[in-house]
Scaffold this motif. Structure first.
Motif, PDB file in Angstrom:
ATOM      1  N   HIS A 125      -2.694  10.502   2.503  1.00 14.68           N
ATOM      2  CA  HIS A 125      -2.126  11.727   1.940  1.00 14.68           C
ATOM      3  C   HIS A 125      -1.029  12.292   2.846  1.00 14.68           C
ATOM      4  CE1 HIS A 125      -1.774  15.561  -0.045  1.00 14.68           C
ATOM      5  NE2 HIS A 125      -2.108  16.197   1.054  1.00 14.68           N
ATOM      6  N   GLU A 126      -1.183  12.097   4.133  1.00  9.53           N
ATOM      7  CA  GLU A 126      -0.184  12.596   5.084  1.00  9.53           C
ATOM      8  C   GLU A 126       1.185  11.934   4.881  1.00  9.53           C
ATOM      9  OE1 GLU A 126      -4.240  13.287   6.335  1.00  9.53           O
ATOM     10  OE2 GLU A 126      -3.218  11.391   5.892  1.00  9.53           O
ATOM     11  N   ASP A 127       1.215  10.801   4.217  1.00  5.23           N
ATOM     12  CA  ASP A 127       2.474  10.096   3.938  1.00  5.23           C
ATOM     13  C   ASP A 127       2.955  10.323   2.510  1.00  5.23           C
ATOM     14  OD1 ASP A 127       2.461   8.932   6.493  1.00  5.23           O
ATOM     15  OD2 ASP A 127       1.206   7.265   5.810  1.00  5.23           O
ATOM     16  N   PHE A 128       2.276  11.173   1.765  1.00  2.00           N
ATOM     17  CA  PHE A 128       2.552  11.259   0.332  1.00  2.00           C
ATOM     18  C   PHE A 128       3.993  11.659   0.026  1.00  2.00           C
ATOM     19  CE2 PHE A 128       2.802  13.471  -3.735  1.00  2.00           C
ATOM     20  CZ  PHE A 128       2.288  12.497  -4.585  1.00  2.00           C
TER      21      PHE A 128
ATOM     22  N   ALA B 120       5.869   9.304  -2.598  1.00  2.00           N
ATOM     23  CA  ALA B 120       5.581   9.778  -3.956  1.00  2.00           C
ATOM     24  C   ALA B 120       6.267   8.953  -5.033  1.00  2.00           C
ATOM     25  CB  ALA B 120       5.965  11.250  -4.084  1.00  2.00           C
ATOM     26  N   GLN B 121       7.567   8.688  -4.868  1.00  2.00           N
ATOM     27  CA  GLN B 121       8.287   7.914  -5.877  1.00  2.00           C
ATOM     28  C   GLN B 121       7.720   6.501  -6.000  1.00  2.00           C
ATOM     29  OE1 GLN B 121       9.922  10.040  -7.850  1.00  2.00           O
ATOM     30  NE2 GLN B 121      11.904   9.028  -7.694  1.00  2.00           N
ATOM     31  N   ARG B 122       7.378   5.933  -4.865  1.00  2.00           N
ATOM     32  CA  ARG B 122       6.820   4.573  -4.868  1.00  2.00           C
ATOM     33  C   ARG B 122       5.457   4.544  -5.550  1.00  2.00           C
ATOM     34  NH1 ARG B 122       6.014   1.568   0.843  1.00  2.00           N
ATOM     35  NH2 ARG B 122       5.029  -0.368   0.170  1.00  2.00           N
ATOM     36  N   ILE B 123       4.630   5.554  -5.292  1.00  2.00           N
ATOM     37  CA  ILE B 123       3.297   5.621  -5.905  1.00  2.00           C
ATOM     38  C   ILE B 123       3.420   5.757  -7.415  1.00  2.00           C
ATOM     39  CG2 ILE B 123       1.223   7.048  -6.103  1.00  2.00           C
ATOM     40  CD1 ILE B 123       1.647   7.687  -3.060  1.00  2.00           C
ATOM     41  N   ILE B 124       4.308   6.647  -7.864  1.00  2.00           N
ATOM     42  CA  ILE B 124       4.506   6.833  -9.303  1.00  2.00           C
ATOM     43  C   ILE B 124       5.031   5.546  -9.928  1.00  2.00           C
ATOM     44  CG2 ILE B 124       5.884   8.066 -11.024  1.00  2.00           C
ATOM     45  CD1 ILE B 124       5.689  10.520  -9.093  1.00  2.00           C
ATOM     46  N   GLY B 125       5.970   4.898  -9.243  1.00  2.00           N
ATOM     47  CA  GLY B 125       6.471   3.622  -9.751  1.00  2.00           C
ATOM     48  C   GLY B 125       5.397   2.564  -9.844  1.00  2.00           C
ATOM     49  N   ASN B 126       4.512   2.511  -8.850  1.00  2.00           N
ATOM     50  CA  ASN B 126       3.408   1.548  -8.886  1.00  2.00           C
ATOM     51  C   ASN B 126       2.465   1.820 -10.054  1.00  2.00           C
ATOM     52  OD1 ASN B 126       4.309   0.209  -6.615  1.00  2.00           O
ATOM     53  ND2 ASN B 126       2.930   1.253  -5.207  1.00  2.00           N
ATOM     54  N   LEU B 127       2.170   3.105 -10.305  1.00  2.00           N
ATOM     55  CA  LEU B 127       1.277   3.455 -11.403  1.00  2.00           C
ATOM     56  C   LEU B 127       1.886   3.076 -12.750  1.00  2.00           C
ATOM     57  CD1 LEU B 127       0.056   6.967 -10.192  1.00  2.00           C
ATOM     58  CD2 LEU B 127      -1.366   4.933 -10.434  1.00  2.00           C
TER      59      LEU B 127
ATOM     60  N   HIS C 175      -5.755   2.622  -7.588  1.00  2.00           N
ATOM     61  CA  HIS C 175      -4.945   3.354  -6.614  1.00  2.00           C
ATOM     62  C   HIS C 175      -5.758   4.511  -6.040  1.00  2.00           C
ATOM     63  CE1 HIS C 175      -1.032   1.560  -8.097  1.00  2.00           C
ATOM     64  NE2 HIS C 175      -1.864   1.258  -9.077  1.00  2.00           N
ATOM     65  N   LEU C 176      -5.736   4.643  -4.717  1.00  2.00           N
ATOM     66  CA  LEU C 176      -6.483   5.705  -4.037  1.00  2.00           C
ATOM     67  C   LEU C 176      -5.657   6.287  -2.895  1.00  2.00           C
ATOM     68  CD1 LEU C 176     -10.013   4.071  -3.510  1.00  2.00           C
ATOM     69  CD2 LEU C 176      -9.465   5.874  -5.143  1.00  2.00           C
ATOM     70  N   GLY C 177      -5.600   7.618  -2.825  1.00  2.00           N
ATOM     71  CA  GLY C 177      -5.070   8.290  -1.647  1.00  2.00           C
ATOM     72  C   GLY C 177      -6.225   8.763  -0.770  1.00  2.00           C
ATOM     73  N   LEU C 178      -6.057   8.691   0.543  1.00  2.00           N
ATOM     74  CA  LEU C 178      -7.079   9.111   1.504  1.00  2.00           C
ATOM     75  C   LEU C 178      -6.513  10.212   2.387  1.00  2.00           C
ATOM     76  CD1 LEU C 178      -8.312   5.545   2.561  1.00  2.00           C
ATOM     77  CD2 LEU C 178      -9.140   6.964   0.658  1.00  2.00           C
ATOM     78  N   ARG C 179      -7.397  11.016   2.969  1.00  2.00           N
ATOM     79  CA  ARG C 179      -6.930  12.172   3.734  1.00  2.00           C
ATOM     80  C   ARG C 179      -7.746  12.346   5.011  1.00  2.00           C
ATOM     81  NH1 ARG C 179      -5.845  18.233   1.167  1.00  2.00           N
ATOM     82  NH2 ARG C 179      -4.652  19.030   2.947  1.00  2.00           N
TER      83      ARG C 179
ATOM     84  N   HIS D 276      -9.995  13.495  -4.315  1.00  2.00           N
ATOM     85  CA  HIS D 276      -9.691  14.912  -4.397  1.00  2.00           C
ATOM     86  C   HIS D 276      -8.776  15.354  -3.250  1.00  2.00           C
ATOM     87  CE1 HIS D 276     -13.490  14.734  -6.735  1.00  2.00           C
ATOM     88  NE2 HIS D 276     -12.914  15.682  -7.452  1.00  2.00           N
ATOM     89  N   LYS D 277      -7.961  16.371  -3.558  1.00  2.00           N
ATOM     90  CA  LYS D 277      -7.122  17.047  -2.553  1.00  2.00           C
ATOM     91  C   LYS D 277      -6.119  16.095  -1.904  1.00  2.00           C
ATOM     92  CE  LYS D 277      -8.150  20.510  -2.874  1.00  2.00           C
ATOM     93  NZ  LYS D 277      -8.005  21.371  -4.089  1.00  2.00           N
ATOM     94  N   THR D 278      -5.605  15.151  -2.705  1.00  2.00           N
ATOM     95  CA  THR D 278      -4.582  14.224  -2.197  1.00  2.00           C
ATOM     96  C   THR D 278      -3.390  14.182  -3.150  1.00  2.00           C
ATOM     97  OG1 THR D 278      -5.669  12.324  -3.257  1.00  2.00           O
ATOM     98  CG2 THR D 278      -6.242  12.771  -0.945  1.00  2.00           C
ATOM     99  N   ALA D 279      -2.991  15.352  -3.657  1.00  2.00           N
ATOM    100  CA  ALA D 279      -1.846  15.480  -4.568  1.00  2.00           C
ATOM    101  C   ALA D 279      -2.104  14.820  -5.920  1.00  2.00           C
ATOM    102  CB  ALA D 279      -0.566  14.937  -3.936  1.00  2.00           C
ATOM    103  N   THR D 280      -3.354  14.709  -6.324  1.00  2.00           N
ATOM    104  CA  THR D 280      -3.655  14.122  -7.634  1.00  2.00           C
ATOM    105  C   THR D 280      -3.068  14.977  -8.759  1.00  2.00           C
ATOM    106  OG1 THR D 280      -5.798  15.231  -7.576  1.00  2.00           O
ATOM    107  CG2 THR D 280      -5.746  12.948  -6.875  1.00  2.00           C
TER     108      THR D 280
END
Length: 312
Positions: free
Chosen positions: A202-205, A209-216, A138-142, A16-20
């Motif tokens: 999350h601080e690096d999102f 962002a483009q890399r995360i979307i590409g990975n997904l 895939h998980l974002g942490l904050r 939650h609260k990590t640009a999901t």
């Protein structure tokens, strides 16, 4: 790829609260384009309603929490199979399952001061009923200070009843427990033993962002070719002033009457240049939680059983 190769699943489990919401909006906006390329995104509301929620009900039943609706093992197994088969993914095609509620809810974190205290029950059930192989999680942490501040705002948005947990009680729960992301990561690692586990801060999102979307989406999709979702004004984010006004109203007229006015208060004091975001921590408390977070992130980055994304 062979004709007998099953579809496989990529899980985006939040948190939650990590640009999901941004990631889910991007995937939803491009769902048709992705499907033509063999990538099936399940809209997160459908995933939550038809998969995550039944998994949670099964977990709550195992925990003896006494929910009125029951979800026994055989019913969940049938529900899960029907849910994934309805995606109609072909052999070797990719299914993206995204729901930040996988390990639990924001309110559970707020009340306990822990990071998803029911994770050891809920995550294995979520993982164990995915009928196709899971290749990636895939998980974002904050930062703990920011996560719990945002989680408390989310808790106030959805709270019901005659009582709510006050800010001081939330802070005592967090500072008394000293939460750590390692417990959640361990639960995910154990529940998805054969999957690649990919984390980021999350601080690096913004940089990732483009890399995360590409990975997904996988190697066959160029994230630069995807269409950004239309900017739709949703509910305004609560400011520090809005939370203070709501809590003062709770003290004055009681929780039930105050919560009935929460949308009005939030819209009167939206987060922005005039009203900064909610922050319940003193400077010393924030510095302490930030040090814990930095230490825990360093430990996670050193682990050989996961991939930690960094800018650049």
């Amino acid at each position: 790829m062979t004709g007998t190769e099953p579809p496989f699943v990529v899980v985006h489990g939040g948190v939650h609260k990590t640009a999901t919401s941004h990631l889910q909006a991007m995937l939803h906006r491009n769902a048709g384009r992705l499907r033509k390329r063999g990538v099936h995104y399940i809209p997160h509301r459908a995933a939550r309603k038809d998969y995550t929620y039944p998994c949670h009900l099964n977990g709550y039943q195992k925990l003896g929490l006494g929910f009125r609706r029951k979800m026994p093992d055989d019913a969940l197994q049938a529900q899960a199979r029907a849910f994934f088969e309805a995606v109609a993914a072909g052999p070797g095609e990719r299914i993206i399952l995204s729901d930040e509620n996988m390990p639990g809810h924001c309110g559970q974190c707020v009340r306990s001061g822990d990071l998803y205290q029911r994770r050891d029950t809920l995550v294995p059930i979520f993982a164990g009923h995915i009928v196709y192989p899971v290749h990636e999680v895939h998980l974002g942490l904050r930062n703990y200070a920011d996560f719990f501040a945002s989680a408390y705002v989310e808790y106030l948005r959805s709270a019901r009843g005659a009582e709510i947990l006050g800010e001081a009680a939330m802070k005592r729960a967090v500072l008394g427990r000293m939460p750590g992301w390692d417990g959640l990561v361990d639960a995910v690692r154990a529940s998805f033993p054969d999957a690649r586990l990919i984390l980021w801060r999350h601080e690096d999102f913004a940089a990732l962002a483009q890399r995360i979307i590409g990975n997904l989406c996988g190697p066959g999709i160029d994230p630069a070719e995807l269409v950004a979702p239309a900017r739709v004004r949703g509910r305004p984010s609560a400011s520090h002033r809005a939370v203070r006004e709501l809590l003062a109203e709770v003290a004055r007229v009681g929780a039930e009457a105050a919560l009935a006015r929460r949308v009005e208060i939030q819209e009167r004091y939206p987060r922005g240049d005039t009203w900064p975001g909610y922050d319940p921590w003193t400077a010393d408390e924030r510095a302490h939680l930030t040090r814990l977070y930095a230490r825990d992130i360093a430990d996670l980055r050193a682990r050989a059983d996961l991939d930690f994304l960094c800018p650049g």
